[in-house]
Motif scaffolding. Structure first.
Motif, PDB file in Angstrom:
ATOM      1  N   PHE A   1       0.816  -1.412  -0.052  1.00  0.00           N
ATOM      2  CA  PHE A   1       0.164  -0.007   0.128  1.00  0.00           C
ATOM      3  C   PHE A   1       0.989   1.286  -0.003  1.00  0.00           C
ATOM      4  CE2 PHE A   1      -3.004  -3.206   1.505  1.00  0.00           C
ATOM      5  CZ  PHE A   1      -4.152  -2.905   0.620  1.00  0.00           C
TER       6      PHE A   1
ATOM      7  N   PRO B   1       1.999   1.832  -5.049  1.00  0.00           N
ATOM      8  CA  PRO B   1       1.433   2.989  -5.630  1.00  0.00           C
ATOM      9  C   PRO B   1       2.633   3.791  -6.217  1.00  0.00           C
ATOM     10  CG  PRO B   1       0.417   2.493  -3.652  1.00  0.00           C
ATOM     11  CD  PRO B   1       1.569   1.423  -3.715  1.00  0.00           C
TER      12      PRO B   1
ATOM     13  N   GLY C   1       2.837   3.089  -9.576  1.00  0.00           N
ATOM     14  CA  GLY C   1       1.801   3.704 -10.215  1.00  0.00           C
ATOM     15  C   GLY C   1       2.027   5.174 -10.782  1.00  0.00           C
ATOM     16  N   LEU C   2       2.879   5.654 -10.373  1.00  0.00           N
ATOM     17  CA  LEU C   2       3.045   7.020 -10.671  1.00  0.00           C
ATOM     18  C   LEU C   2       3.728   7.201 -12.210  1.00  0.00           C
ATOM     19  CD1 LEU C   2       4.796   8.677  -7.398  1.00  0.00           C
ATOM     20  CD2 LEU C   2       2.609   9.144  -8.631  1.00  0.00           C
TER      21      LEU C   2
ATOM     22  N   ILE D   1       2.197   6.389 -14.361  1.00  0.00           N
ATOM     23  CA  ILE D   1       1.092   6.873 -15.601  1.00  0.00           C
ATOM     24  C   ILE D   1       1.056   8.295 -15.721  1.00  0.00           C
ATOM     25  CG2 ILE D   1      -0.264   4.654 -14.763  1.00  0.00           C
ATOM     26  CD1 ILE D   1      -2.284   6.663 -13.553  1.00  0.00           C
TER      27      ILE D   1
ATOM     28  N   LEU E   1     -10.411  11.530 -10.516  1.00  0.00           N
ATOM     29  CA  LEU E   1     -11.422  10.594 -10.026  1.00  0.00           C
ATOM     30  C   LEU E   1     -12.815  11.050 -10.271  1.00  0.00           C
ATOM     31  CD1 LEU E   1     -10.342   9.486  -6.447  1.00  0.00           C
ATOM     32  CD2 LEU E   1      -9.933   8.528  -8.708  1.00  0.00           C
TER      33      LEU E   1
ATOM     34  N   PHE F   1      -6.699  10.103 -15.500  1.00  0.00           N
ATOM     35  CA  PHE F   1      -5.804   9.467 -14.623  1.00  0.00           C
ATOM     36  C   PHE F   1      -4.500  10.133 -14.591  1.00  0.00           C
ATOM     37  CE2 PHE F   1      -9.146   6.171 -14.809  1.00  0.00           C
ATOM     38  CZ  PHE F   1      -9.553   6.065 -13.459  1.00  0.00           C
TER      39      PHE F   1
ATOM     40  N   THR G   1      -2.440  12.456 -12.011  1.00  0.00           N
ATOM     41  CA  THR G   1      -1.284  11.952 -11.193  1.00  0.00           C
ATOM     42  C   THR G   1      -0.326  12.737 -11.654  1.00  0.00           C
ATOM     43  OG1 THR G   1      -2.101   9.658 -11.813  1.00  0.00           O
ATOM     44  CG2 THR G   1       0.240   9.796 -11.007  1.00  0.00           C
TER      45      THR G   1
ATOM     46  N   ILE H   1      -3.764   9.900  -4.510  1.00  0.00           N
ATOM     47  CA  ILE H   1      -4.872   9.284  -4.534  1.00  0.00           C
ATOM     48  C   ILE H   1      -5.242   8.421  -5.687  1.00  0.00           C
ATOM     49  CG2 ILE H   1      -6.183  10.812  -2.864  1.00  0.00           C
ATOM     50  CD1 ILE H   1      -7.482  12.131  -5.297  1.00  0.00           C
ATOM     51  N   ILE H   2      -4.574   8.694  -6.762  1.00  0.00           N
ATOM     52  CA  ILE H   2      -5.113   8.293  -8.225  1.00  0.00           C
ATOM     53  C   ILE H   2      -4.092   6.917  -8.135  1.00  0.00           C
ATOM     54  CG2 ILE H   2      -4.958   8.321 -10.686  1.00  0.00           C
ATOM     55  CD1 ILE H   2      -5.279  11.530 -10.336  1.00  0.00           C
ATOM     56  N   PRO H   3      -2.888   6.591  -7.920  1.00  0.00           N
ATOM     57  CA  PRO H   3      -2.140   5.474  -8.054  1.00  0.00           C
ATOM     58  C   PRO H   3      -2.982   4.641  -6.985  1.00  0.00           C
ATOM     59  CG  PRO H   3      -0.642   7.189  -8.324  1.00  0.00           C
ATOM     60  CD  PRO H   3      -2.029   7.756  -7.995  1.00  0.00           C
ATOM     61  N   MET H   4      -3.376   5.208  -5.944  1.00  0.00           N
ATOM     62  CA  MET H   4      -3.965   4.266  -4.822  1.00  0.00           C
ATOM     63  C   MET H   4      -5.342   3.680  -5.349  1.00  0.00           C
ATOM     64  SD  MET H   4      -3.081   3.615  -1.609  1.00  0.00           S
ATOM     65  CE  MET H   4      -3.737   2.459  -0.511  1.00  0.00           C
ATOM     66  N   TYR H   5      -5.962   4.658  -5.687  1.00  0.00           N
ATOM     67  CA  TYR H   5      -7.662   4.312  -6.399  1.00  0.00           C
ATOM     68  C   TYR H   5      -7.248   3.188  -7.433  1.00  0.00           C
ATOM     69  CZ  TYR H   5     -12.020   4.865  -8.604  1.00  0.00           C
ATOM     70  OH  TYR H   5     -13.310   4.150  -8.925  1.00  0.00           O
ATOM     71  N   LEU H   6      -6.201   3.172  -8.318  1.00  0.00           N
ATOM     72  CA  LEU H   6      -5.930   2.240  -9.161  1.00  0.00           C
ATOM     73  C   LEU H   6      -5.817   0.966  -8.677  1.00  0.00           C
ATOM     74  CD1 LEU H   6      -4.463   4.378 -12.061  1.00  0.00           C
ATOM     75  CD2 LEU H   6      -6.776   3.321 -11.831  1.00  0.00           C
ATOM     76  N   LEU H   7      -4.948   1.305  -7.466  1.00  0.00           N
ATOM     77  CA  LEU H   7      -4.382  -0.122  -6.816  1.00  0.00           C
ATOM     78  C   LEU H   7      -5.404  -0.894  -6.096  1.00  0.00           C
ATOM     79  CD1 LEU H   7      -1.837  -1.941  -5.705  1.00  0.00           C
ATOM     80  CD2 LEU H   7      -2.256  -0.316  -3.511  1.00  0.00           C
ATOM     81  N   ILE H   8      -6.355  -0.204  -5.364  1.00  0.00           N
ATOM     82  CA  ILE H   8      -7.552  -0.768  -4.780  1.00  0.00           C
ATOM     83  C   ILE H   8      -8.725  -1.728  -5.503  1.00  0.00           C
ATOM     84  CG2 ILE H   8      -9.593  -0.135  -3.293  1.00  0.00           C
ATOM     85  CD1 ILE H   8      -7.122  -0.041  -1.565  1.00  0.00           C
TER      86      ILE H   8
ATOM     87  N   ARG I   1      -7.532  -2.644  -8.763  1.00  0.00           N
ATOM     88  CA  ARG I   1      -6.703  -3.862  -9.119  1.00  0.00           C
ATOM     89  C   ARG I   1      -6.747  -5.095  -8.201  1.00  0.00           C
ATOM     90  NH1 ARG I   1      -4.201  -2.842 -14.226  1.00  0.00           N
ATOM     91  NH2 ARG I   1      -6.205  -2.112 -14.955  1.00  0.00           N
ATOM     92  N   LEU I   2      -6.907  -4.520  -6.853  1.00  0.00           N
ATOM     93  CA  LEU I   2      -6.716  -5.805  -6.022  1.00  0.00           C
ATOM     94  C   LEU I   2      -8.055  -6.255  -5.529  1.00  0.00           C
ATOM     95  CD1 LEU I   2      -4.301  -4.222  -3.311  1.00  0.00           C
ATOM     96  CD2 LEU I   2      -3.662  -5.979  -4.752  1.00  0.00           C
TER      97      LEU I   2
ATOM     98  N   LEU J   1     -10.513  -4.785  -4.254  1.00  0.00           N
ATOM     99  CA  LEU J   1     -11.008  -4.263  -2.778  1.00  0.00           C
ATOM    100  C   LEU J   1     -12.355  -3.481  -2.891  1.00  0.00           C
ATOM    101  CD1 LEU J   1      -7.568  -3.937  -1.010  1.00  0.00           C
ATOM    102  CD2 LEU J   1      -9.213  -5.799  -0.676  1.00  0.00           C
TER     103      LEU J   1
ATOM    104  N   PRO K   1      -5.236  -0.126   3.771  1.00  0.00           N
ATOM    105  CA  PRO K   1      -4.227   0.532   3.382  1.00  0.00           C
ATOM    106  C   PRO K   1      -3.541   1.326   4.745  1.00  0.00           C
ATOM    107  CG  PRO K   1      -6.020   0.820   1.823  1.00  0.00           C
ATOM    108  CD  PRO K   1      -6.314  -0.142   3.360  1.00  0.00           C
TER     109      PRO K   1
END
Lengths: 310, 295
Positions: free
Chosen positions: A38, A42, A45-46, A48, A271, A276, A280, B127-134, B136-137, B139, B149
């Motif tokens: 967690f 992420p 994920g950056l 992107i 969001l 996205f 980001t 928040i955006i990578p976090m949102y995408l992770l949730i 994907r998982l 959850l 988290p």
């Protein structure tokens, strides 16, 4: 005693210390795995921010665009506006957030009744523990055109004000209500510093004929200076945090001009509008600047006050 | 203490008492106003007549809450969340703070873990990578999206680690001589003597879970699973709109929503925090001093 300490450097404890190490590592792992998922994942994920990310294609399938997102963002007037708003609101909140708790702590120190002091402290710390959802609800209801504040204004014979429709009012309200929520809690650190003042200093000053006001000026205030410096430098890292929870709960499109901040902008872009990559990119820009500021603030805090967290 | 009673000194006293009292009242009045609103008759509340005392007292708003099924569902969701989230927080705080509080000799890898924790504190994906992770998982729409988290509260781990380091060495050595292993030492020596610190941290994390609304708003799509603050937030969004409405528009809205009803929900939502607050206050001054002024 002797035999005991001799034994503990013998072979049995050696075995034990290996199993002890293993236990410590095993204790760490569940938490480390969760943190990895967690907090570290992420970060990947950056990437992107450098893509034209399309959820259906995933990170591997999306097209790489280099710095295009950043170039686009810095060409948008909205980005500069939210950056300006963020700095304005964050710096205003920080300055007021130092001065008001400081004055409050100094004045509370002058209150001689211990009981009253406790009552005051109990009350003023309380708002800190209430959420912005609750407080936003309370303040919006009080400030609406049919709310209690406008009722009082009308009783005084003035025209009612639509506070949250006016950019300047809305910004002032955001700054003031934040101060309202946090000043009591913010005073704790000063009150702690005040307890360490040697009371003999006041007595000596009084014998020298210093009035109470001069005692505050020459004993109380100097004792608080290191704490103020520390708080101010540590605040530096939060210059791009203008308070998402509060503004998210209190703003509306009419006042985007003055109180839309980076975090609310990222939220809407990412969001709500599902951009996205752009969202980001803004978030990444903020994180990088914040990181530099945090490191800088710790370096400065260490230099000025010898403060260390770790 | 030398008492001097010059008029200047009395002035300092008067000004201090006044300022302190005004600040205290400023904290209290909005809450009293909301309480009064919730206990007022619907039409009196809507017309803005209520200040600090209920006008035409009525408990209809609270009765209306009893009939609000979503409110109860959300309340229950929030209770589940604080129990599960709080338990995870304590578990990870204790199990990570203890090894980290050991010396490098006893736990050679300590510093590697420490740097890892600090790293996670300094960098976040946002928040955006976090949102995408949730997402994907898988959850989304699950209570786990709200508690996992934040399951490892790194800052609290460091606080408790510092507290553990202040535990007298003799206790540790005595446990060692008695043949207690690290787990027993942690559970039967360190945890009991650190209860004030653990209690503070736990109350903070429970209040944090209770107050969180944003994760519930973005990760939970099924209305029945929404936690309480998120549900209240949906009402606040309505208020947000109403804060820029004209009087005529508001008159129409008052017919449907009702200020006193919303006020009652706000009161009930903050009640749990106010109930634990006295316990919290007893400990937190200690806790915060521990965390922030440590040299």
């Amino acid at each position: 005693m002797m035999t005991n300490s001799n034994r503990s450097s013998g072979s049995l404890p050696k075995k034990r210390s290996n199993s002890e190490r293993l236990t410590y590592n095993l204790l760490m792992w569940p938490g480390v795995i969760l943190l990895f998922i967690f907090s570290i994942v992420p970060l990947f994920g950056l990437v992107i921010a450098f893509q034209n990310y399309i959820p259906a294609k995933g990170i591997a399938g999306s097209e790489w665009v280099g710095l295009d997102n950043f170039i686009l963002i810095f060409s948008l007037p909205d980005s500069w506006r939210v950056l300006g708003n963020t700095l304005y609101i964050a710096i205003a909140k920080m300055s007021i957030g130092i001065v008001v708790p400081l004055i409050f702590a100094i004045m509370l120190n002058e209150v001689s009744s211990k009981r009253y002091k406790q009552v005051v402290q109990t009350v003023v710390y309380m708002p800190y523990f209430l959420s912005w959802v609750i407080l936003g609800g309370i303040f919006l209801s009080m400030l609406s055109i049919d709310g209690v504040i406008n009722r009082i204004i009308e009783m005084l014979g003035e025209e009612p004000v639509m506070f949250m429709a006016d950019g300047k009012w809305a910004r002032a309200i955001i700054i003031l209500t934040d101060c309202w929520k946090n000043f009591g809690y913010g005073a704790i650190i000063y009150l702690a510093a005040l307890t360490s003042i040697d009371l003999d200093l006041y007595e000596a000053a009084a014998i020298d004929g210093a009035s109470r006001f001069r005692q505050i000026l020459h004993v109380t205030v100097p004792a608080l200076v290191p704490t103020v410096v520390l708080v101010a430098t540590l605040n530096l890292g939060g210059v791009l945090n203008a308070g998402f929870d509060q503004i998210y709960n209190m703003y509306n499109p009419l006042v985007y001009d003055t109180i839309d901040i980076i975090d609310t902008f990222v939220y809407r872009m990412g969001l709500v509008d599902m951009q996205f990559s752009l969202g980001t990119a803004v978030g990444l820009f903020k994180s990088v600047v914040s990181f530099v500021l945090i490191v800088l603030s710790y370096v400065l805090a260490k230099k000025f006050t010898g403060y260390r967290i770790f | 203490m030398v008492k001097s009673n010059s008029s200047g000194d009395r002035m300092v006293k008067i000004v201090s008492y006044t300022v302190v009292t005004v600040l205290m009242l400023s904290c209290l009045l909005p809450l009293i106003h909301t309480l009064a609103l919730s206990l007022s008759d619907k039409s009196a509340a809507a017309s803005g007549m209520v200040t600090l005392w209920p006008v035409r007292p009525s408990n209809s708003a609270y009765k209306a809450i009893l009939g609000d099924k979503q409110f109860f569902l959300s309340f229950k969701n929030s209770i589940v969340r604080i129990l599960l989230g709080g338990a995870l927080n304590i578990f990870f705080t204790v199990t990570m703070a203890f090894p980290l509080s050991r010396s490098k000799r006893l736990f050679p890898q300590r510093n590697i873990y420490m740097w890892f924790l600090i790293f996670t504190m300094l960098f976040s994906g946002g928040i955006i990578p976090m949102y995408l992770l949730i997402y994907r998982l898988k959850l989304m729409d699950s209570i786990w999206a709200l508690v996992l988290p934040s399951a490892v509260p790194v800052y609290n781990v460091i606080l408790l680690m510092n507290y553990f380091r202040g535990v007298p060495r003799e206790l540790d050595e005595a446990a060692r001589l008695d043949g207690a292993g690290p787990l027993r030492t942690m559970l039967q020596v360190f945890v009991p003597v650190s209860m004030p610190c653990i209690a503070t941290i736990t109350l903070f994390s429970i209040v944090g879970h209770w107050n969180a609304f944003f994760d519930g708003a973005i990760y939970i799509n099924t209305q029945a699973k929404v936690p309480l603050q998120t549900y209240i937030q949906q009402l606040v969004v309505d208020m947000r709109a109403s804060s820029v409405m004209s009087k005529e528009e508001l008159a129409i809205l008052a017919e449907i929503s009702g200020k006193s009803f919303n006020a009652a929900k706000v009161i009930v939502t903050m009640l749990p925090v106010l109930l634990v607050y006295p316990f919290l206050q007893k400990y937190f001054v200690h806790g915060i001093v521990l965390g922030s002024v440590k040299g």
